[in-house]
Design a protein around this motif. Sequence first.
Motif, PDB file in Angstrom:
ATOM      1  N   GLY A 179       5.163   3.561   2.017  1.00  0.00           N
ATOM      2  CA  GLY A 179       4.018   3.135   2.802  1.00  0.00           C
ATOM      3  C   GLY A 179       4.001   3.819   4.152  1.00  0.00           C
ATOM      4  N   SER A 232       0.868  -1.183   0.000  1.00  0.00           N
ATOM      5  CA  SER A 232       0.000   0.000   0.000  1.00  0.00           C
ATOM      6  C   SER A 232       0.907   1.236   0.000  1.00  0.00           C
ATOM      7  CB  SER A 232      -0.903  -0.006   1.227  1.00  0.00           C
ATOM      8  OG  SER A 232      -1.723   1.129   1.255  1.00  0.00           O
ATOM      9  N   LEU A 233       1.244   1.702  -1.199  1.00  0.00           N
ATOM     10  CA  LEU A 233       2.213   2.788  -1.339  1.00  0.00           C
ATOM     11  C   LEU A 233       1.529   4.061  -1.821  1.00  0.00           C
ATOM     12  CD1 LEU A 233       5.130   0.835  -3.089  1.00  0.00           C
ATOM     13  CD2 LEU A 233       4.857   1.333  -0.660  1.00  0.00           C
TER      14      LEU A 233
END
Length: 849
Positions: free
Chosen positions: A509, A462-463
């Motif tokens: 992230g 999840s960047l």
Amino acid sequence: MRAQEITFLKLVQGDKQFQVPLYQRTYSWGREQLQRLWEDVGELVDQHLAGEAAAPHFLGSVVLAPGQIQAGGVQRWLVVDGQQRLTTLMLAFTALRDHLKDRSDTRAADRVHRQILVNEFHEGLDHYRLLPTQADREAYTACIASSPQAGGGDNIGAAYRFFRGALAEAEETSDDDRWVGAMENALKDLLSIVEITAEPGDNVYRIFESINNTGVGLSQSDLLRNYVFMLLPKRGERVYQELWLPMQQSLGPKNLELLVWLDLVVRGHHKTKQSEIYREQQKRLQPLAGEEDALQREIAQLAERGQRFLRIIEPQREAPGSLRAALERLKAWGGQVHYPLALHLLDLVDAGATTDDDAAEALRYVESYLVRRLICQTPTAGINRIMMDAPKELETDRSAAEAVRRFLSARRRRWPSDEELRSAIRSKPFYWSGRPPQRGFILRRLEESYRPSEPVDFEKASLTVEHVLPQRPAQAWFDLLADETEDGQSPQELHDLLVHTLGNLTLTGENSKLSNHPFRRKQQILDSSALRMNLEIAESDRWGRAEITARGDRLADRATELWPGPVGGVKPSGEELPGWSELRAALVAMPSGSWTTYGDVAELIGSHPVPVGNFLASNSSVIGAHRVLTADGKVSAAFRWPDGSDRQPPRELLAGEGVRFDPSGRAHRSQRLTAAELATLLGKDVPQSGPAAQFPGDDSTEAAARFRTQLQEHCPEAAPGLLATLDFWCGQGGHLHYGKHEETSCFPMLDAGTSHKQHLLRPFGIYPVTGTVEVVFQYLKDRAPFDDTAQRRELLQRLNKIDGIDLPEAKLELRPSFPLRVFAEHGEAVCEVLDWFVHTAALDLARRA
């Protein structure tokens, strides 16, 4: 009722007036609808200039009901349906009239004014051929009357400004001096409208209600299916079961319609609009009536093409290899612009006319073309047409890859060279380019170019995009930048030129942890990252101008390898810098009653205030040039109108538009448009603050406590009034969300949705450290009931009655702010405004329920 097809000129000519009744909503067309109309009209102009027979473009219907006729007066018609089209075209003609004035073609400007816009020999409201609903009337008549307030911050003003900019840009890029005349003719005589006229005594509100409450109509593919199987009386059942139904089930309704359109495009019908699919396919298939074998083969070919189309939208269907990888990258990029060319290439592959690797290389050039244009912020207008033209125009005596590269390299298709790419990476605000997934795609591809031994799984990670030099830096960052400023440049100005460039951006992230910490703290966090680009940043001793520029240059080296450029690879000589085109567009987009600075424009276009000032000093005829002021809000001493101009001095002109000046000649700060606001007006995707899907749990007790602590520390005098206001909001049925960054923002939220659909509203964003309250008109303009300009204006006017709040009307589509200290003495007054806000939303909810 009776109906007839008619041109726009014939519809509006004569002593008549089209009145928009009160029950109609205010004018609501936005940039997307305006751009679509402009492209359609531009295509008619191109056909006319090329000597082709241009068929009229069907714009839709207008339903009219007769109104009162006074002796010696105008014939009045109530606009039962179609007011959006009528208003848009009137604004287009208004912009054309003013464009002709700028060209000193007063005769043509006068012709447009008298033929289209006004009833020349009538006074008062009878003077106007179109009379919008009361909420829009002042803004509309300001445009028709060429008043200084023309082109304000509402939808009417935005449409007028859109056409002003589009006309200026199109003529500037056209090499045909007949262009303006062709545009006037296209608007008058090549836009076809069906005029439906009610009879006296008809209930016009019932007509309006029935038109706007119909069921779901047949799609273009539904119409085509019905037509095709009407021509297959003997074998229709079998063909439907064996070919059409499986195709329909595998694609779904929307993709089936898209396939039917793409089928026409790759066959060479490259000018077909998606709204004309049925008519064009019917025209193509009609000669086969009575030949069921031939019709069955046509459907079989369409089904085969449907399987290829599935490989484009679902690349996992393609066998592993270079072609699948190329299709996956374009899917990750998003959008549909590449579909026609990709489908044509798959046709060639399946026919044995090219190889998988050759098609993959061709798609790599398509990817490069899209990526380079985004990084260089090349205008996207016309890109759909370019890709639709490709299947028909590719050279057939070359490999597919070479043919695609040569096609995209044509000068007017604007594939940026290596030189332009490097310059853009150094200076352009990449953070405002394209859409968030596209920005993430480019950074991901750059990270993959490091070829790490243990690559990151981007599908699971999840960047988000992070600014290394923060958007809102602490003083320590400004102290660092102060060592690198040029003469006359402040650390803030240097920050603004650097902060959104690609050299200052990365993927992480840990966005909320990084925040605006000093670089040493960021180093520690980035040093533990799995991304090679972050480890490279962490190796730096400091992070200022030199480091950001050097990293940008290193990323440019990688970008030129990843995304090869056009044939020749050199920017054509004699072309104007793309930044000046964007400057022109930004100044036209500015609402009346606003101003900006040379630094803001420089930040927007990736330049510097000095060359921006030099350009405007030598090109002061640029529309809106007088709205660019110095950093302290004064007219530059170097500003001059062109010789022979009879225009007022810039300060007087701005004052007439509504800009306020203090006794020392400084424009009011609240009316200044920042670079981010200019970018928003240009339609760029400028990330907003506020609660979003990626911020789960932001209404937690911990976040609320953090917000209150920051509020007491930074704005103690305002804390009691603000907290009482937030308690009032919650008592009215609202709730609070909080941001996750170091400055814990607060967002009063209201659920105004039905049982079937969530519909969240928020009036403010509250920032306790910076001490500001942001009024989110930009967010509200897409959400009922505040998508109505009149309701947003009402909110603005109610807030402006409170001492300390001064929101300019020019920012009705933006996010102006007022100081948090207002709550120190006027919290109750703000509560009254919020009570009105909740009541307005409740009335709308009751109407929709």
